[in-house]
Motif scaffolding. Sequence first.
Motif, short mmCIF file in Angstrom:
data_model
loop_
_atom_site.label_atom_id
_atom_site.label_comp_id
_atom_site.label_asym_id
_atom_site.label_seq_id
_atom_site.Cartn_x
_atom_site.Cartn_y
_atom_site.Cartn_z
N ARG A 299 0.81 -1.22 0.00
CA ARG A 299 0.00 0.00 0.00
C ARG A 299 0.84 1.27 0.00
O ARG A 299 0.66 2.15 -0.83
CB ARG A 299 -0.92 0.01 1.22
CG ARG A 299 -2.21 -0.76 1.04
CD ARG A 299 -3.22 0.09 0.31
NE ARG A 299 -4.42 -0.65 -0.02
CZ ARG A 299 -5.40 -0.17 -0.74
NH1 ARG A 299 -5.32 1.04 -1.23
NH2 ARG A 299 -6.46 -0.90 -1.02
N CYS A 300 1.76 1.37 0.97
CA CYS A 300 2.49 2.63 1.14
C CYS A 300 3.97 2.52 0.82
O CYS A 300 4.67 3.54 0.80
CB CYS A 300 2.31 3.15 2.56
SG CYS A 300 3.04 2.08 3.83
N GLY A 301 4.48 1.30 0.61
CA GLY A 301 5.89 1.13 0.27
C GLY A 301 6.82 1.14 1.47
O GLY A 301 8.04 1.10 1.30
N HIS A 302 6.28 1.16 2.69
CA HIS A 302 7.10 1.20 3.90
C HIS A 302 7.90 -0.11 4.04
O HIS A 302 7.40 -1.19 3.71
CB HIS A 302 6.21 1.40 5.12
CG HIS A 302 6.96 1.58 6.40
ND1 HIS A 302 7.65 2.73 6.72
CD2 HIS A 302 7.15 0.72 7.45
CE1 HIS A 302 8.20 2.59 7.91
NE2 HIS A 302 7.92 1.38 8.37
N ASP A 303 9.14 0.00 4.53
CA ASP A 303 9.98 -1.17 4.74
C ASP A 303 9.41 -2.01 5.89
O ASP A 303 9.34 -1.55 7.03
CB ASP A 303 11.41 -0.72 5.07
CG ASP A 303 12.39 -1.88 5.12
OD1 ASP A 303 11.94 -3.05 5.17
OD2 ASP A 303 13.61 -1.64 5.10
N ILE A 304 8.99 -3.23 5.58
CA ILE A 304 8.37 -4.08 6.60
C ILE A 304 9.16 -5.37 6.82
O ILE A 304 8.63 -6.35 7.35
CB ILE A 304 6.91 -4.43 6.21
CG1 ILE A 304 6.86 -5.01 4.79
CG2 ILE A 304 6.02 -3.20 6.30
CD1 ILE A 304 5.46 -5.44 4.37
N ARG A 305 10.42 -5.36 6.43
CA ARG A 305 11.23 -6.58 6.56
C ARG A 305 11.48 -6.97 8.01
O ARG A 305 11.73 -8.14 8.30
CB ARG A 305 12.56 -6.40 5.83
CG ARG A 305 12.43 -6.45 4.31
CD ARG A 305 13.74 -6.15 3.63
NE ARG A 305 14.14 -4.76 3.83
CZ ARG A 305 15.24 -4.22 3.32
NH1 ARG A 305 16.07 -4.97 2.59
NH2 ARG A 305 15.52 -2.94 3.53
N GLY A 314 1.78 -10.43 9.20
CA GLY A 314 2.17 -9.20 9.86
C GLY A 314 1.31 -8.04 9.39
O GLY A 314 0.44 -8.20 8.53
N ARG A 315 1.60 -6.87 9.95
CA ARG A 315 0.83 -5.68 9.59
C ARG A 315 1.78 -4.49 9.49
O ARG A 315 2.65 -4.30 10.35
CB ARG A 315 -0.25 -5.41 10.63
CG ARG A 315 -1.29 -4.38 10.21
CD ARG A 315 -2.46 -4.37 11.18
NE ARG A 315 -3.23 -5.60 11.10
CZ ARG A 315 -4.19 -5.83 10.21
NH1 ARG A 315 -4.48 -4.90 9.30
NH2 ARG A 315 -4.85 -6.97 10.23
N CYS A 316 1.63 -3.72 8.43
CA CYS A 316 2.49 -2.56 8.21
C CYS A 316 2.29 -1.54 9.34
O CYS A 316 1.15 -1.13 9.61
CB CYS A 316 2.17 -1.92 6.86
SG CYS A 316 3.06 -0.38 6.54
N PRO A 317 3.37 -1.12 10.01
CA PRO A 317 3.22 -0.14 11.10
C PRO A 317 2.86 1.25 10.60
O PRO A 317 2.42 2.09 11.38
CB PRO A 317 4.61 -0.15 11.75
CG PRO A 317 5.54 -0.57 10.67
CD PRO A 317 4.77 -1.54 9.82
N GLU A 318 3.02 1.49 9.31
CA GLU A 318 2.76 2.82 8.77
C GLU A 318 1.29 3.01 8.39
O GLU A 318 0.67 4.01 8.73
CB GLU A 318 3.65 3.05 7.54
CG GLU A 318 3.63 4.47 7.01
CD GLU A 318 4.38 5.44 7.91
OE1 GLU A 318 4.14 6.65 7.77
OE2 GLU A 318 5.17 5.00 8.76
N CYS A 319 0.73 2.02 7.65
CA CYS A 319 -0.65 2.18 7.16
C CYS A 319 -1.59 1.09 7.65
O CYS A 319 -2.80 1.16 7.41
CB CYS A 319 -0.67 2.24 5.64
SG CYS A 319 -0.19 0.68 4.84
N GLY A 320 -1.05 0.06 8.31
CA GLY A 320 -1.89 -0.99 8.86
C GLY A 320 -2.27 -2.09 7.90
O GLY A 320 -3.05 -2.98 8.25
N THR A 321 -1.72 -2.07 6.68
CA THR A 321 -2.04 -3.12 5.71
C THR A 321 -1.41 -4.44 6.13
O THR A 321 -0.23 -4.50 6.48
CB THR A 321 -1.53 -2.72 4.31
OG1 THR A 321 -2.15 -1.50 3.92
CG2 THR A 321 -1.84 -3.80 3.29
N SER A 322 -2.19 -5.51 6.08
CA SER A 322 -1.69 -6.82 6.46
C SER A 322 -0.90 -7.44 5.31
O SER A 322 -1.10 -7.10 4.14
CB SER A 322 -2.84 -7.73 6.86
OG SER A 322 -3.75 -7.90 5.78
#
Length: 328
Positions: A299-305, A314-322
């Motif tokens: 969704r937002c391209g945030h680094d979720i590694r 898991g869930r993206c800490p930036e936008c909450g996308t699973s």
Amino acid sequence: MDASRYELKMWRLLFVIYAIMLEVGIHLPRLDFDSGDYPGPDKSMHLMAYSGLALLLWLTRWIRSVELLGVILFAWVVFDELTQAIPGLERSISMMDAVAGWIGSLLTIMFILASKPVGESLSRSRRSGYEMAFHQALSKGTNWLMLAVSGALGAVVMMPVFILVSGTFSDPNPYQAGMIGIGVGAGLASGAGLLAAMRHQVVSSPDDRFSVLMSGTMPVSEFLSLIFVPVIVCLLILAIPIIPFVLMTSYIGVLSAVPRDMITNIDLLYLGMISSLCLYWSRQRIAARYDRSHMDCIRCGHDIRHVRLEHGEGRCPECGTSFVQPGS
């Protein structure tokens, strides 16, 4: 997930009925579609008929090899043309009809090849989820009825639309336009109905195997950016031969002896080739992006590694996308 016995039974029943109707239509004595004002859509009908035959034969699962499918359809077209010379039918062998049948078969085969699996584990897991939704949707008789009704309505709506559009041309052919409208309308409407049934299956089913489809959806803007290059390149490839083709047909007289609806079939073959290329290329780019969705958010391209996972999700800490981890 493999097709259910009910689904396979339905596809095979449809194929048998379709094949019988095709053979009856091909061998009807003294059949002539030409009228006084407009040439009949004979070649277009051959293209659509064998394209549908190829699709139904593939969906029966009797044939698992695309190469074998092509050989069978090539031989089928040859057989149908040769048997039209049977005394009493008052029909004749036509090479143009055979070519139209081969073009229709080839169009279906190209789209089958363009739809083959692409990408790595995550994108293939998504494909498996869609295939499961497809098979589960078609395991219900009500969905088959819905597809039949929506396809019929689509054909009824689009046939007059194509005829009206054809009337705006300097050299209209309402019969051919109507046939194409029937095919396009039925295909679009039944396809939309099938997608709706699949979506309902994914949303309403408690099956955990659909979780990969619910884990994160690509934004429309990114989807468009991924298909932009393939679409533009394919449009350019599509446009390159238009000017020389118009010059050859309009001024030099090349293909002047070829029936008009056969020229349309040649156009459709070229369009189908480019569309298949565009579809396959776009699917590759989309699959590659989904395969990276466990490293940077879809969704937002945030680094979720380095995001902590629970049960492989898991869930993206930036936008909450699973998101899901490959192999989980």
